[in-house]
Design an enzyme around this catalytic site. Structure first.
Site, PDB file in Angstrom:
ATOM      1  CB  SER A 175      -0.943  -0.036   1.208  1.00 43.16           C
ATOM      2  OG  SER A 175      -1.969   0.909   1.103  1.00 43.16           O
ATOM      3  CG  ASP A 231      -5.289  -3.749  -3.954  1.00 44.63           C
ATOM      4  OD1 ASP A 231      -5.874  -2.754  -3.496  1.00 44.63           O
ATOM      5  OD2 ASP A 231      -4.178  -4.127  -3.559  1.00 44.63           O
ATOM      6  CG  HIS A 294      -5.343  -2.703  -0.286  1.00 40.89           C
ATOM      7  ND1 HIS A 294      -4.299  -2.418  -1.141  1.00 40.89           N
ATOM      8  CD2 HIS A 294      -5.104  -1.969   0.840  1.00 40.89           C
ATOM      9  CE1 HIS A 294      -3.472  -1.562  -0.580  1.00 40.89           C
ATOM     10  NE2 HIS A 294      -3.939  -1.272   0.629  1.00 40.89           N
TER      11      HIS A 294
END
Length: 353
Positions: A175, A231, A294
């Site tokens: 991320s 994601d 994600h």
């Protein structure tokens, strides 16, 4: 002729439906073994998961619940915690990779909300040599360059290189941690002159414009961005084809993980995408709508145990750490001590990208 085609089709169907379960498929148009290594990905994703741990004593001593399996035996040299900005990263030695590993923690607490609010046009010029018109995301760039992370990481790498010599460097993160990892890899290559830098990130957002991408791939050619199914984060900031100079653009090379089904079978596909960074047949072929995708890569959880705060846990007796005037923490270990343990351990098999 028709009978031959029917026979081939029957054999193919038998291969698909011989037994229930989940199987892996790697989609490649040529040999990309010099770019992407599945085994390496399953190792680095565990480092990207471990850096989320809030118990600093367990993380620094590598005894945490996520400090096992394929990362067992890892020796942290430096653990940096920027309390003020809720950031965390570590530098250490991985025997089985014969490399320095640098991992950055991803979005924590309200930080994901903060950078999503500034996703669209909040860019600034990349202040690097021999490049002009390269624009990068202000928040991601500052999170690496303007906090305690960068000096702590560069110092640790230089200390480790003095002891271990010309050892490779692998940088990873998930991320927002992937965004910081990317800037770190570029920093090591351009400003420290490191030539053996590999980058692999998971669920990383876009971080710069097309000019930046050209500059980045020239200096960090061994870079892989792994994206899982739908994601949501890799679709941010948005990619606008009508604004080529300003729009955010992914750097190559993407590896897209997705599932396909044949009857009772589910196949996991690892598709190695083209060199554009924005392959329309990869993750851009589907809408980015999933937070669940994600937070899970290769079956490994990529989030903190709690998202309520950036609070940390530490044993009062923990040695080897110091705090600055802002309360940020740096845990340090002598690289020479890590080397003694490294040499005493049985030789591991290295996985290279």
């Amino acid at each position: 002729m028709e009978r031959s085609l029917w026979l081939r089709a029957t054999i193919l169907m038998c291969c698909f439906f011989v037994a229930p379960g989940v199987r892996d498929i790697k989609v490649r148009n040529k040999d990309y073994s010099d770019i992407y290594n599945h085994t390496l990905a399953t190792i680095l994703v565990e480092y990207a998961s471990a850096v989320y741990m809030s118990d600093l004593t367990e993380l620094f001593t590598w005894t945490c619940s996520r400090c096992k399996d394929k990362t067992e035996g890892f020796e942290i040299i430096e653990l940096i915690v920027d309390v003020q900005n809720c950031l965390q990263a570590f530098v250490g030695i991985a025997e089985n990779l014969n490399s320095i590993v640098i991992a950055f923690r991803g979005t924590q607490e309200h930080s994901i909300q903060n950078w999503i609010e500034d996703l669209f046009w909040k860019q600034l010029d990349l202040n690097y040599p021999d490049v002009s018109d390269a624009m990068v995301h202000h928040g991601f760039y500052s999170a690496y360059h303007n906090t305690t992370l960068r000096p702590g990481i560069l110092t640790a790498v230089q200390r480790a290189k003095k002891i271990y010599g010309n050892i490779g460097i692998m940088v990873t993160g998930h991320s927002m941690g992937g965004a910081m990892a990317s800037f770190c890899a570029l920093d090591l290559a351009v400003n420290l002159g490191e030539v053996n830098v590999q980058l692999m990130t998971f669920g990383q957002p876009r971080i710069g414009n097309g000019v930046f991408v050209s500059y980045f791939k020239r200096h960090v050619p061994k870079a892989v961005r792994v994206i899982h199914e739908r994601d949501i984060v890799p679709h941010l900031p948005p990619y606008y084809t009508m604004f080529p100079q300003k729009t955010y653009h992914h750097f190559p090379r993407e590896v897209w993980l997705y599932n396909i089904g044949f009857g009772s079978l589910v196949y996991r596909v690892e598709k190695i995408c083209d060199g554009s960074g924005e392959d329309p047949s990869c993750s851009r072929s589907v809408p980015g709508t999933s937070i669940a995708d994600h937070l899970m890569y290769f079956g490994v959880e990529l989030e903190a145990a709690t998202w309520a705060s950036c609070g940390i846990v530490m044993n009062p007796g923990t040695v080897g750490f110091r705090a600055d005037t802002d309360g940020n923490l740096v845990f340090s270990r002598d690289p020479a001590a890590a080397l003694r343990q490294y040499r005493a351990a049985p030789a591991g098999s290295a996985a290279t990208a």
